[in-house]
Design an enzyme around this catalytic site. Sequence first.
Site, PDB file in Angstrom:
ATOM      1  N   TYR A 193      12.391  16.774  -5.227  1.00 27.02           N
ATOM      2  CA  TYR A 193      13.132  17.792  -6.291  1.00 27.02           C
ATOM      3  C   TYR A 193      12.485  17.304  -7.783  1.00 27.02           C
ATOM      4  CZ  TYR A 193      16.308  19.230  -9.873  1.00 27.02           C
ATOM      5  OH  TYR A 193      16.927  19.630 -11.209  1.00 27.02           O
ATOM      6  N   LYS A 196      27.928  24.782  -5.927  1.00 23.66           N
ATOM      7  CA  LYS A 196      27.162  24.248  -5.709  1.00 23.66           C
ATOM      8  C   LYS A 196      27.584  23.057  -4.698  1.00 23.66           C
ATOM      9  CE  LYS A 196      25.087  22.047  -9.164  1.00 23.66           C
ATOM     10  NZ  LYS A 196      23.514  22.494  -8.965  1.00 23.66           N
TER      11      LYS A 196
END
Length: 330
Positions: free
Chosen positions: A139, A177
């Site tokens: 990421y 999330k």
Amino acid sequence: MTLIVTGAAGFIGANIVKALNERGETRIIAVDNLTRADKFKNLVDCEIDDYLDKTEFVERFARGDFGKVRAVFHEGACSDTMETDGRYMMDNNFRYSRAVLDACLAQGTQFLYASSAAIYGGSSRFVEAREFEAPLNVYGYSKFLFDQVIRRVMPSAKSQIAGFRYFNVYGPRESHKGRMASVAFHNFNQFRAEGKVKLFGEYNGYGPGEQTRDFVSVEDVAKVNLHFFDHPQKSGIFNLGTGRAQPFNDIATTVVNTLRALEGQPALTLAEQVEQGLVEYVPFPDALRGKYQCFTQADQTTLRAAGYDAPFLTVQEGVDRYVRWLFGQL
């Protein structure tokens, strides 16, 4: 004039849409992937002009289907730092972002985008310079690689490019999330479910709950984005954090005391909360040893030099507001 927000149904994207609405901006094209359908709730109280799936957006934008677009707020990305599918991450965060950037440059559209403090990895300094950038996961690498592209194209760009390295963001519209939601969100839910908040104990020279982060309210994140939107002559890559490192203990005590205040109970010190079992420390997990950042703190020099001079909310201010908002959603 039309505005576009990618990741519009996500955490930061939805807050930017709401902040634009509060300024009277409603000609907004929202772009997202609603495979996770419950994200739509983030836009229920927002005004938008149109919605597009991310798969059809780039081609239509590059073709000029939307006429003159003043700005794109590019917040769409996979932000799961535990994601191990590197091909998916690079396609979603790097290739897709390059396509949006290219379309903006071709049309003279302001491009404001989400970078990440994950780029710094294990660094002990958080300055927007190559020597401090060493991402620890794919990421962070996807964000790092895109920032490198930005550095190459920015000198010749004829329109604004502004990237924001978000630190630990918390606030409304993040419930979708799951495990990647903020510590404040999880502390709130844990305290309501169990009557206590659990934090990591001692690790790497930091006392129980004393590991620190630069926790920044999504209110401030939206304000910074809109400030640069209002100043299209300002381009660059900027840290977006408070410039303060505060311990997890501050998050926990603020969550507990705000919930107590909502029930008419007095505030307690950290020591009192620990003594009463409202805050509990658990052994640091072996799985995280050597992979855990005990300290982050945004260097704000570049941001302040670019003219952003507003104060940032402290954890005590921002988390108090957030907990009251969460409580109001029950």
